[in-house]
Design an enzyme around this catalytic site. Structure first.
Site, PDB file in Angstrom:
ATOM      1  CE  LYS A 114      -4.460  -1.170   0.205  1.00 24.75           C
ATOM      2  NZ  LYS A 114      -5.506  -0.586  -0.655  1.00 24.75           N
ATOM      3  CB  SER A 116      -0.888  -8.085  -0.543  1.00 23.00           C
ATOM      4  OG  SER A 116      -1.807  -8.686   0.346  1.00 23.00           O
TER       5      SER A 116
END
Length: 503
Positions: A50, A304
């Site tokens: 992110k 992720s």
């Protein structure tokens, strides 16, 4: 397309983010006869991809926008990316996070200098509150996924993958929440390597993108699951939907048990512990191989994020074996008579390992036991249930029963008005087939098992709690038999916890 490619290739992410490694899962690849690689976005300074999109967006704001500070809504990882980027650029950051956000993510945002407001039970509710606060403060809103520069920042993951893996590549498995990561990656991959499949992975209880693609338009979920909090999004973005609709090949849905097994697979391959949302890619990859039976392929899964609450690991470990289709749970009714338990274990369990056994005397005619057994495939569950029925044992397969897995297994037991002269023992059983049968042989006689609790812990020895109905004059013989058995044990008959809850 030229615009988004240009935005990806000219992204400013590397002012804050790093190029992460692409690691081979050697043992897993050999086991599954496919080449499996892991893109390690858990290596970023905020332990998540992110940071890429957040920094790229903020770094491209005007001086006036930067001066007003930035605000966002996030379940955690985007929040850390915004806080990290704001700190690096020396501007103010305010983050609205759902109250269900793991503490590790909240504390990380504060550590990076971000201010936090906890509001709502999921991202969507937090995002609604951000609109109000942004209007009041004039701060610049940084969308976690539905923004061209955010999408471009996330798309740099695909650029790295194609450079790091220039040879054969059959499919990339990507976690999906609002769609920022997969839309940026899919647009890049399909433009340069259209033969590579782009496969998204979502939890069954947070499948907004899958439902939207099926409906042909963005849809809003009534509710979302919170186990994989990083992708708990009720509605995907307009831009992300359009890109996914054009470039994503398919979306796989996975359940919580499968997701836990994906976390374990990543740990075994890298010795890193990823958060639930971070394991979606690997989980989807494993499911794809399992369902298609493919071999000789090259697959990449995106790790992720790794912002895992340590306290959640207990739950993950508990559900992993079912997710790997290595454990089945059953409720079985057996006669309440001497030898029935031994017959059940010896003739029906056989060489299978017992992973869990819960029982408390409640009826002198029949006994209801909660038992877990090791299996090698889901088909073996069906076979075992059939064998039980043919042997005259009423049974129910509870492997997919959420109530049983989450609550009932821990509630079997309690006090029993039928128990007389009970002695309670805590044992260390060797984790080998037949350990229970050897115990039953050693304690043979008129002693009735009135309580039994065991759960596989993953060590060399299993911890077992057993209650035995034993007449006073039989005590000496019982202790002699236990000594002969050789299992380490502790008598707990006088334990206050036993007095309060079981006796």
């Amino acid at each position: 397309m030229r615009k988004i490619l240009r935005q990806i290739l000219t992204s400013r992410v590397y002012e804050a983010a790093i190029e992460t490694s692409l690691d081979d899962a050697i043992a897993l690849s050999a086991k599954l006869n496919n080449t499996i690689r892991l893109k390690r976005e858990d290596q970023q300074p905020v332990f998540s991809f992110k940071l890429r999109g957040a920094y790229n967006k903020i770094a491209n704001l005007s001086k006036e926008e930067l001066a007003r500070g930035v605000i966002t809504a996030s379940a955690g990882n985007h929040a850390q990316g915004v806080a990290f980027a704001a700190n690096k650029l020396k501007i103010d950051a305010l983050i609205v996070m759902p109250v269900t956000t793991p503490a590790i993510k909240v504390e990380a945002v504060k550590r990076f200098g971000g201010r936090v407001i906890l509001h709502g039970n999921n991202y969507s509710e937090a995002a609604d509150h951000v609109k109000i606060v942004a209007k009041e403060t004039g701060m610049t809103f940084i969308h976690p996924f539905d923004d061209e520069l955010v999408i471009a920042g996330q798309g740099t993951v695909a650029d790295e993958i194609l450079r790091q893996n220039p040879g054969r590549l059959d499919a990339v498995f990507i976690p999906v929440g609002g769609g920022g990561l997969i839309s940026g990656m899919a647009a890049y991959i399909k433009t340069l390597r259209p033969e590579v499949k782009v496969i998204g992975v979502e939890p069954v209880d947070s499948d907004a993108m899958a439902r939207s693609l099926e409906a042909g338009k963005p849809v809003t979920l009534e509710s979302v699951g919170i186990f994989a909090d990083g992708v708990a999004v009720k509605e995907v973005g307009k831009r992300t939907f359009e890109l996914c609709d054009e470039f994503v090949d398919e979306i796989l849905r996975i359940n919580t048990d499968e997701l836990c097994s994906g976390i374990k697979a990543i740990y075994q391959a890298t010795r890193s512990i990823v958060e639930p949302a971070g394991a979606l890619g690997m989980t989807g990859l494993l499911k794809y191989i399992r369902e298609t039976g493919c071999t000789g392929k090259t697959f990449i899964a995106i790790n992720s994020g790794a912002n895992m609450n340590f306290e959640r690991l207990r739950y993950v470990a508990e559900r992993t074996m079912i997710g790997e289709q290595q454990e089945a749970l059953f409720a079985v009714t057996i006669p309440e008579q001497p030898g029935s338990l031994k017959r059940f274990c010896h003739e029906l369990i056989g060489e299978r390992n017992i992973t869990e056994f819960n029982y408390r005397l409640s009826d002198r005619g029949k006994a209801h036991i909660f038992v877990g057994i090791s299996i090698s495939s889901s088909d073996e569950r069906i076979t075992f249930s059939r064998d039980l029925s043919e042997a005259g044992y009423a049974n129910s397969d509870l492997t997919d029963n959420e109530l049983a897995k989450t609550h009932i297994r821990y509630m079997v037991g309690g006090r029993s008005n039928l128990v007389k002269n009970e002695k309670l023992f805590r044992f260390w059983f060797p984790e080998t087939p037949g350990a229970l049968v050897r115990f039953l042989d050693a304690t043979r006689g008129h002693r009735n098992i009135s309580l039994f609790h065991y759960r596989l812990q993953g060590g060399d020895f299993g911890r077992v709690l057993i209650g035995l109905e034993c007449e006073q004059e039989d005590n000496r013989d019982l202790y002699a038999r236990l000594a002969e058995l050789g299992y380490t044990y502790f008598e707990e008959t006088d334990n206050p916890a036993y007095e309060l809850f079981l006796k």
